[in-house]
Design an enzyme around this catalytic site. Structure first.
Site, short mmCIF file in Angstrom:
data_model
loop_
_atom_site.label_atom_id
_atom_site.label_comp_id
_atom_site.label_asym_id
_atom_site.label_seq_id
_atom_site.Cartn_x
_atom_site.Cartn_y
_atom_site.Cartn_z
CG ASP A 34 -2.18 0.73 1.11
OD1 ASP A 34 -2.30 1.53 0.17
OD2 ASP A 34 -3.07 0.56 1.97
CG MET A 35 2.75 4.63 -2.02
SD MET A 35 2.64 6.32 -1.57
CE MET A 35 4.11 6.96 -2.27
CG ASP A 64 -9.41 2.76 -0.37
OD1 ASP A 64 -8.94 1.65 -0.66
OD2 ASP A 64 -8.79 3.61 0.29
C1 DGJ Z 1 -5.83 1.95 2.06
C2 DGJ Z 1 -6.22 0.76 1.24
O1 DGJ Z 1 -6.74 1.14 0.02
C3 DGJ Z 1 -7.23 -0.06 2.05
O2 DGJ Z 1 -7.68 -1.13 1.28
C4 DGJ Z 1 -6.57 -0.52 3.32
O3 DGJ Z 1 -5.53 -1.41 3.01
C5 DGJ Z 1 -6.05 0.68 4.10
N1 DGJ Z 1 -5.23 1.53 3.28
C6 DGJ Z 1 -5.27 0.23 5.30
O4 DGJ Z 1 -4.68 1.26 5.95
#
Ligand code: DGJ
Length: 694
Positions: free
Chosen positions: A451-452, A520
């Site tokens: 993730d980032m 998301d």
């Molecule tokens: C952002 C991601 O897009 C989510 O799916 C999740 O992994 C969160 N970060 C976790 O902090």
């Protein structure tokens, strides 16, 4: 093979297309043709110089140079802009030679040299004959003994046939609302799309499509392309005063300068582009096929997964995750992924990033007991990490506060309480490789979600080896190095690229990853449109899609499953709260997905009725041998009296006979494709129909 039609004049013929370029008598490398493959090689146009047209624009201003540098009396967008050590700021490039590197995917390499300064540009073209694509990149070499500055060094300028009126398609959006499709006629001047965020961005994506204004999903001439780069990028679609249209694409030159030392080479990322007469659908399928051909794990089915994030957020622990894993396995889930919250002092988002070892309270015995149980249940185990980030409240930040991207005299802006580690630095890269390698070596992990979660601010690098503005590129090289090193050492791991949803989706990522987290936003009706935008350039096998709690309780569980089954099916719900009935529906949908998975993940995708701006949408996936297909249809809210539109199938063999689930008759492929089906659905209903050749 590339064909040398005349001296210093080449055509790259792919299965159905041709791309031609050559050297003019004046020594300029110019574009001559891009379109359908011609039957006679001698018909491709001959490269020619133009005379100056007026005292206000020079000759080359109206020529379609393949790799124009800023020089002389040329005022359109160049690919290259340099400043030499003595302050001279124009670059006069002339043809200096060429070679063809034979092989599976032959490369034509044309050398251009500056007329005075020791600067050499290799303009490279790789043919992807079977994929109907041409790949381009350049290598810029300082062959002298003084440094020079590169201020713009794009990958390519893709020229469209002269004189057309083109329409540009691109995606635009924001976090939680990525991938919104826009189509607009190109007007005189320049249309710019870009990222200045250090990642590819949620806003736009380095993908373009141009048509003459009348193409649709099924037909029409379309020129399209992508840039394989995971950092700041820029696309300039220009219609010039002489009515030439071109798309320049490459690393963003905004806040960019690269100090090219003597003997050094700067290699740009690649851009791939193609042409079709089959409309937007065929353009997408061409890119899908290519993307699938470079997946690190090849054509291996991607597993049905469970992810803990939308279910419990940071509230993970050994016992709760084992309890959920048991429920997930019961439903047929193949991969159990623990998201954020598992590592040292990670209770909410203000601590822990950087300290990649299990939290002592939540996992007093480490991760092994959970992984062991997950494996006993027959599932693979996956984990979330965010290697590029650090919280101020972390052991890592306390030890190395200067490892973040920052200007010493400015505030260090926090976003989601976190900073970005400067992955341009070799010591940061080594630290991450070492720490993550230990984590991956010590556990049986088969999937990593990388993730980032923020974009850059105060882009300083006080100890930079060259110009501080090299950060934007060196950072991406650093990300690639860390990621590739780990991927090579742990080949069993399937990686997912995530950046708060779809913030880092691009072809460059496919060097390491097999799938993306697209947004998301998992609310199923919004997701239909988001997935449609994503599908313009990227295939379903790379599109992870999860059933979550988001959205109206009115939306049936089957609808939510069907939306996620359009890609790589996943679930992120608190299964401990699910009723037995919901568990049964989930299990049934997962088993249906496993049956149709080869079609979805490896077949040809047809957007029969797009979801953006529509309340009734339909998708079809057809096996490569056309023996089988699957149709999905969705109705969101349509006010009554509603007349649902006909769905015309595509991609079937016209003369073969097929059955469609729910219909008694056998019809030829041609009939199903031309007569159309009317599938009656109520509001928020969906259906999945299997189609078989008989
Ligand atoms: C952002 C991601 O897009 C989510 O799916 C999740 O992994 C969160 N970060 C976790 O902090």
């Amino acid at each position: 093979m590339p064909v040398l039609i005349r001296e210093n004049d080449w055509v790259l013929e792919t299965a159905h297309t041709a791309y031609a370029f050559g050297v003019t008598p004046g020594g300029l490398l110019v574009h001559t043709y891009w379109g359908a493959r011609l039957t006679r090689a001698e018909d491709y146009p001959t490269p020619a110089d133009l005379a100056s047209w007026a005292s206000f624009s020079g000759a080359s201003h109206g020529m379609q140079e393949e790799y124009p540098a800023y020089a002389g009396t040329k005022y359109t967008e160049p690919c290259l802009k340099t400043t030499f050590a003595d302050g001279v700021r124009d670059t006069v490039l002339r043809f200096a030679g060429a070679e063809i590197l034979e092989g599976d995917k032959p490369v034509v390499r044309v050398t251009l040299r500056d007329a005075y300064y020791p600067l050499e540009i290799l303009v490279c073209y790789r043919m992807h004959e079977q994929h109907d694509l041409v790949e381009r990149w350049v290598e810029v070499k300082n062959t002298g003994d003084t440094a020079l500055n590169l201020e713009r060094v794009f990958t390519a300028l893709w020229h469209l046939p002269w004189g057309g009126q083109y329409r540009l398609s691109y995606v635009y959006g924001r976090w939680f609302d990525e991938w919104q499709l826009h189509r607009e006629p190109l007007q005189a001047g320049v249309k710019a799309l870009e990222s200045r965020r250090i990642t590819t961005s949620h806003q736009s994506n380095p993908w373009f499509t141009l048509d003459r204004g009348s193409a649709d999903e099924r037909q029409g001439e379309v020129w399209f392309g992508v840039l394989a780069w995971s950092g700041n990028w820029k696309l300039l679609a220009e219609v010039t005063d002489t009515n030439l249209t071109g798309v320049a694409i490459g690393v963003n030159d905004w806040d960019f300068t690269w100090r090219l030392q003597p003997g050094e080479t700067f290699a740009t990322p690649s851009s791939l582009a193609g042409y079709t007469q089959g409309g937007f659908g065929a353009a997408s399928r061409t890119l899908h096929d290519y993307a699938r051909s470079i997946l690190p794990h090849g054509l291996k089915p991607h597993p049905v997964l469970y992810n803990s994030w939308e279910a419990v957020f940071y509230d993970v622990s050994e016992s709760s995750q084992i309890a959920v894993a048991e429920r997930a396995a019961q439903m047929g889930v193949e991969l159990f992924v623990m998201d954020d919250g598992w590592f040292h002092r990670r209770d909410i988002d203000n601590a822990g990033l950087g300290d990649w070892w299990p939290d002592e309270k939540k996992f007093p015995n480490g991760l092994q007991p959970l992984i062991k149980r997950v494996n006993e249940l027959g599932m693979g185990f996956g984990l979330w990490v965010e290697p590029e980030m650090v919280n101020t409240d972390s052991e890592l930040y306390r030890a190395h506060p200067d490892w973040i991207i920052h200007f010493p005299t400015r505030d260090r802006t926090e976003m989601r309480n976190q900073h970005i580690l400067n992955l341009g630095r070799a010591d940061v890269q080594e630290y991450l490789i070492d720490l993550l390698d230990k984590l991956l070596s010590a556990h049986n992990i088969v999937f990593i979600k990388w993730d980032m979660n923020r974009n850059a601010s105060e882009p300083g690098w006080p100890e930079a080896p060259g110009d501080q503005r090299e950060l934007w590129v060196r950072y991406v090289h650093g990300v690639y190095r860390v990621w590739k090193t780990l991927a090579q050492r742990h080949p069993q791991i399937l990686w997912q690229s995530c950046s708060g949803g779809g913030g880092r989706v691009d072809l460059g990522m496919l060097q390491m990853v097999d799938q993306y987290w697209v947004s998301d936003n998992t609310e199923a009706t919004a997701r239909l449109g988001i997935q449609e935008g994503f599908s313009q350039a990227y295939p379903a096998i790379t599109m992870e899609s999860q059933v979550t709690h988001m959205g109206s309780p009115l939306l049936p569980l089957t609808f939510r499953f069907h939306v996620s089954m359009l890609g790589v099916l996943g679930m992120s719900v608190d299964l401990l709260q699910w009723s037995e009935e919901e568990m049964a529906v989930g299990a049934e949908q997962i088993s249906l997905y496993k049956v149709i998975r080869p079609l979805v993940q490896f077949g040809d995708q047809y957007r029969l009725l797009g979801a953006q701006g529509r309340t009734y949408s339909a998708w079809e996936y057809v096996s490569k041998d056309r023996s089988e297909a699957v149709l999905f249809a969705f109705r969101t809210h349509v006010r009554e009296p509603a007349h649902t539109p006909p769905v015309y199938l595509q991609g079937l063999a016209p003369t073969a006979n097929y059955t469609v689930e729910g219909y008694d008759e056998v019809r030829s492929g041609q009939a199903w494709m031309n007569i159309g089906l009317r599938i009656r659905l109520g509001n928020f209903e969906s259906t999945v129909r299997r189609i078989k050749r008989v």
